[in-house]
Design a protein around this motif. Sequence first.
Motif, PDB file in Angstrom:
ATOM      1  N   LEU A   5      -4.145 -22.802   2.017  1.00 42.91           N
ATOM      2  CA  LEU A   5      -5.478 -22.919   2.600  1.00 42.91           C
ATOM      3  C   LEU A   5      -6.534 -23.104   1.520  1.00 42.91           C
ATOM      4  O   LEU A   5      -7.446 -23.916   1.676  1.00 42.91           O
ATOM      5  N   GLU A   8      -6.247 -26.706   0.303  1.00 42.59           N
ATOM      6  CA  GLU A   8      -6.802 -27.630   1.297  1.00 42.59           C
ATOM      7  C   GLU A   8      -8.323 -27.562   1.289  1.00 42.59           C
ATOM      8  O   GLU A   8      -9.000 -28.566   1.358  1.00 42.59           O
ATOM      9  N   ARG A   9      -8.833 -26.367   1.213  1.00 44.12           N
ATOM     10  CA  ARG A   9     -10.289 -26.191   1.228  1.00 44.12           C
ATOM     11  C   ARG A   9     -10.922 -26.868   0.024  1.00 44.12           C
ATOM     12  O   ARG A   9     -11.942 -27.527   0.125  1.00 44.12           O
ATOM     13  N   SER A  14     -13.157 -28.477   3.540  1.00 44.71           N
ATOM     14  CA  SER A  14     -13.206 -27.889   4.871  1.00 44.71           C
ATOM     15  C   SER A  14     -13.521 -26.406   4.778  1.00 44.71           C
ATOM     16  O   SER A  14     -12.861 -25.687   4.038  1.00 44.71           O
ATOM     17  N   VAL A  16     -13.296 -22.636   5.544  1.00 48.39           N
ATOM     18  CA  VAL A  16     -12.266 -21.747   6.065  1.00 48.39           C
ATOM     19  C   VAL A  16     -12.916 -20.393   6.310  1.00 48.39           C
ATOM     20  O   VAL A  16     -13.677 -19.911   5.479  1.00 48.39           O
ATOM     21  N   TRP A  25      -9.322 -22.905   9.692  1.00 44.59           N
ATOM     22  CA  TRP A  25     -10.304 -23.944   9.400  1.00 44.59           C
ATOM     23  C   TRP A  25     -11.309 -24.046  10.526  1.00 44.59           C
ATOM     24  O   TRP A  25     -10.958 -23.915  11.697  1.00 44.59           O
ATOM     25  N   VAL A  27     -13.322 -26.497  12.708  1.00 41.76           N
ATOM     26  CA  VAL A  27     -13.219 -27.899  13.096  1.00 41.76           C
ATOM     27  C   VAL A  27     -14.621 -28.379  13.444  1.00 41.76           C
ATOM     28  O   VAL A  27     -15.325 -27.728  14.211  1.00 41.76           O
ATOM     29  N   PRO A  40      -9.629 -31.575   9.073  1.00 41.18           N
ATOM     30  CA  PRO A  40      -8.727 -31.178   7.978  1.00 41.18           C
ATOM     31  C   PRO A  40      -7.430 -32.001   8.036  1.00 41.18           C
ATOM     32  O   PRO A  40      -7.036 -32.481   9.103  1.00 41.18           O
ATOM     33  N   ASP A  42      -4.251 -31.299   8.003  1.00 39.18           N
ATOM     34  CA  ASP A  42      -3.215 -30.880   8.955  1.00 39.18           C
ATOM     35  C   ASP A  42      -3.536 -31.345  10.367  1.00 39.18           C
ATOM     36  O   ASP A  42      -2.654 -31.752  11.117  1.00 39.18           O
ATOM     37  N   TYR A  43      -4.791 -31.295  10.753  1.00 44.65           N
ATOM     38  CA  TYR A  43      -5.193 -31.741  12.084  1.00 44.65           C
ATOM     39  C   TYR A  43      -4.990 -33.259  12.207  1.00 44.65           C
ATOM     40  O   TYR A  43      -4.563 -33.749  13.243  1.00 44.65           O
TER      41      TYR A  43
END
Length: 63
Positions: A5, A8-9, A14, A16, A25, A27, A40, A42-43
Amino acid sequence: MSEQLADERATAGSPVVQVAGRAVWLVPDRASGVDESALPADYQRILSAVRQAGGPVECHACS
């Protein structure tokens, strides 16, 4: 998971937040002119998998 996470952030920017002690996250709200790239990574992968399926997709609960 928390390291993923954080990565990714850092790469996606994104936000968190903590919900019930878990990192999730935020959205972005739906608005005109906003496309998938605002989501993000993954989405975006989930949307791609659903699109490739070409029909109903069954979801399984993860624990």
